[in-house]
Design an enzyme around this catalytic site. Structure first.
Site, short mmCIF file in Angstrom:
data_model
loop_
_atom_site.label_atom_id
_atom_site.label_comp_id
_atom_site.label_asym_id
_atom_site.label_seq_id
_atom_site.Cartn_x
_atom_site.Cartn_y
_atom_site.Cartn_z
N ASP A 130 0.86 -1.19 0.00
CA ASP A 130 0.00 0.00 0.00
C ASP A 130 0.90 1.24 0.00
OD1 ASP A 130 -2.27 1.96 1.21
OD2 ASP A 130 -3.24 0.18 0.38
N ASP A 131 0.48 2.30 0.66
CA ASP A 131 1.20 3.58 0.61
C ASP A 131 2.59 3.47 1.25
OD1 ASP A 131 1.67 6.27 0.17
OD2 ASP A 131 -0.10 6.97 1.26
N LYS A 174 -3.76 -0.51 -6.97
CA LYS A 174 -4.79 0.25 -6.24
C LYS A 174 -4.52 1.72 -6.44
CE LYS A 174 -6.17 1.29 -1.43
NZ LYS A 174 -5.96 0.89 -0.01
N ASP A 176 -5.48 5.30 -5.36
CA ASP A 176 -6.12 6.09 -4.31
C ASP A 176 -6.45 7.50 -4.84
OD1 ASP A 176 -7.13 6.61 -1.81
OD2 ASP A 176 -5.35 5.93 -0.73
N SER A 213 -10.25 3.79 -5.93
CA SER A 213 -10.79 4.40 -4.71
C SER A 213 -11.75 5.55 -5.02
CB SER A 213 -9.65 4.90 -3.83
OG SER A 213 -8.81 3.83 -3.47
N ARG A 244 -13.37 0.84 -3.97
CA ARG A 244 -13.66 1.15 -2.58
C ARG A 244 -14.80 2.16 -2.56
NH1 ARG A 244 -10.01 1.46 1.23
NH2 ARG A 244 -11.73 2.47 2.27
N ASP A 248 -12.14 4.06 5.06
CA ASP A 248 -11.18 3.03 5.46
C ASP A 248 -11.66 2.27 6.69
OD1 ASP A 248 -9.54 3.94 3.48
OD2 ASP A 248 -7.94 4.65 4.83
#
Ligand SMILES: *[C@@H]1O[C@H](CO)[C@@H](O)[C@H](O)[C@H]1NC(C)=O
Ligand SMILES: *[C@@H]1O[C@H](CO)[C@@H](O)[C@H](O)[C@H]1NC(C)=O
Ligand SMILES: *[C@@H]1O[C@H](CO)[C@@H](O)[C@H](O)[C@H]1NC(C)=O
Length: 434
Positions: A79-80, A156, A158, A190, A215, A219
């Site tokens: 992820d990030d 993914k 975001d 997202s 999404r 979160d």
């Protein structure tokens, strides 16, 4: 027409508009770093838990060696906070050199050698949510190509530090750019979560065409409150969300936190059961190196996973909401089977809920039922009253086979019809699995 058949036809109809990259025909399963490991970059003081190649290698080893991969948990997703603060001399994103000294291609190879897949993360704004370089409109082509060159399997995207106008351009553009690389890359958007998750601001027809999963909502955090909040939002909006899901296009209520700190065992079974009903992606965010055997047993429950992975891909719905705090959820499955979840919002004691299959919209005859977590079976006639005992913030989950007359072979043995357990005594109320 039977309700399940009706849903099936509508699912086929919408499927024509799914993103055509061939991947994620059932909800993707695997592991994702964010909820448990966040933006911990302090490898000097916290080497086992910081975002580094070692963390992803450790999780890959666990997935491959502890029985996860065989059940379908194959994605290992970064992820990030993975990248360097600077792009390289050719303008490409690059990983932090101290924390990912082998580079992303080496990590991808590590996954592929073990039958796993690698996912990576980016953000369509100027910066990622954690303050790392973003992928604004003019960087989309180069970043998509970089991920494909690295042999990444999922991306993914975001939405921090971008506005609605940019998102409207950026999310479809990235879909095209990923396609143009020629590498099938699962695409998680997202976008709807940044636009309130509902029409008219969110166009789900368009999302299904350009993304494999999205999404819809905020979160998840490591608490039951957070899980409950997500469950409420998804089922309150089920009439909007159910028709858009199907093979290759999934609503994503966010990660499984089973195995972390916030949920009891009953709440953990509730999250697993309801994510299966929702046909949700199953990305665990936990520490597979230290996970308890209880949490592992829930996450590795084969029938719950089978229900989640049903090839028809129809998202389930809440069908009953009682004043008592009991709710019932139903998902149609292939081969005329279905799943039921009895869920208790109560906080007093196990609640003895009395109902019958006919009150839950079942018709025609007797059904063979497998209790997913107690692993017991029972046969019930649609008209027979039964009682299930549901723990506070817990569930009872059933896999319900096709009714007997659609599945005669199961019930004829040695030339004799096997009668269901309760045929003879219409007045007895079976206390199912108590
Ligand atoms: C790109 O899109 C075309 C048309 O939808 C599709 O046939 C092809 O499989 C896609 N390729 C990849 C790599 O996603
Ligand atoms: C969105 O950001 C762009 C800059 O990238 C700006 O030109 C535009 O006015 C912004 N739009 C809105 C609606 O804020
Ligand atoms: C939503 O997107 C679809 C497909 O891109 C498009 O045909 C439709 O007009 C859009 N709907 C709205 C309300 O904008």
């Amino acid at each position: 027409m039977h309700l399940a058949a009706l849903l099936f036809v509508s699912a086929l109809f919408v499927a024509a508009f799914a993103l055509d990259n061939g991947v994620m025909r059932t909800p993707p399963m695997g592991w994702l770093a964010w909820e448990r490991f966040r933006c911990d970059i302090d490898c000097e003081h916290d080497p086992k838990n910081c975002i580094s190649e070692n963390l992803f290698i450790d999780m890959a080893d666990r997935l491959a060696e502890d029985g996860w991969r065989e059940l379908g948990y194959v994605y290992v997703n970064i992820d990030d906070c993975w990248s360097s603060m600077e792009r390289d001399e050719k303008g490409r994103l690059q990983p932090d050199p101290k924390r990912f000294p082998g580079g992303i291609p080496k990590l991808a190879r590590y996954m592929h050698d073990r039958g796993l897949k690698l996912g990576i993360y980016g953000d369509m704004g100027t910066h990622t949510c954690g303050g790392y370089p973003g992928t604004p409109l003019d960087k989309i082509t180069i970043d998509a190509q970089t991920f494909a060159d690295w042999e990444v399997d999922m991306f993914k995207f975001d939405g921090c530090y971008s506005n609605a106008t940019e998102q409207e351009q950026g999310y479809p553009l990235m879909s095209k750019a990923l396609n143009a690389t020629g590498r099938p890359i699962g695409y998680s958007c997202s976008w709807p979560a940044y636009q309130g998750g509902l029409p008219p601001k969110v166009n789900y027809t368009q999302l299904a065409k350009i993304c494999n999963l999205w999404r819809n909502y905020g979160d998840i955090q490591d608490s039951w409150d957070s899980v409950l909040n997500i469950i409420d939002w998804f089922f309150e909006n089920q009439d909007i969300l159910i028709p858009v899901a199907g093979p290759g296009r999934w609503n994503d209520p966010d990660m499984l936190i089973v195995g972390d700190f916030g949920l009891s065992m009953d709440q953990s079974r509730a999250q697993m059961a309801l994510w299966a009903i929702m046909a949700a992606p199953l990305f665990m965010s936990n520490d597979l190196r230290t996970i308890s055997s209880g949490a592992r047993r829930i996450l590795q429950n084969k029938i719950a996973i089978n229900i989640n992975q049903d090839p028809m891909g129809v998202q389930g719905r809440r069908i009953v909401k009682e004043k008592s705090g009991i709710e019932v959820f139903w998902r149609p499955l292939s081969n005329n089977a279905s799943a039921l979840v009895f869920f208790s919002r109560r906080s007093d004691m196990p609640y003895r809920y009395r109902t019958s299959l006919s009150r839950l919209n079942y018709t025609t005859g007797s059904y063979k039922i497998f209790d997913v977590f107690s692993e017991k079976t029972v046969t019930l006639k649609d008209s027979t009253d039964f009682v299930v005992s549901v723990n506070p913030s817990g569930v009872v989950m059933w896999y319900v086979s096709a009714p007997a007359e659609l599945n005669l072979r199961q019930f004829y043995r040695g030339g004799k019809l096997q009668r269901s357990a309760y045929d003879d005594d219409e007045n007895a109320i079976p206390r199912v699995f108590l």
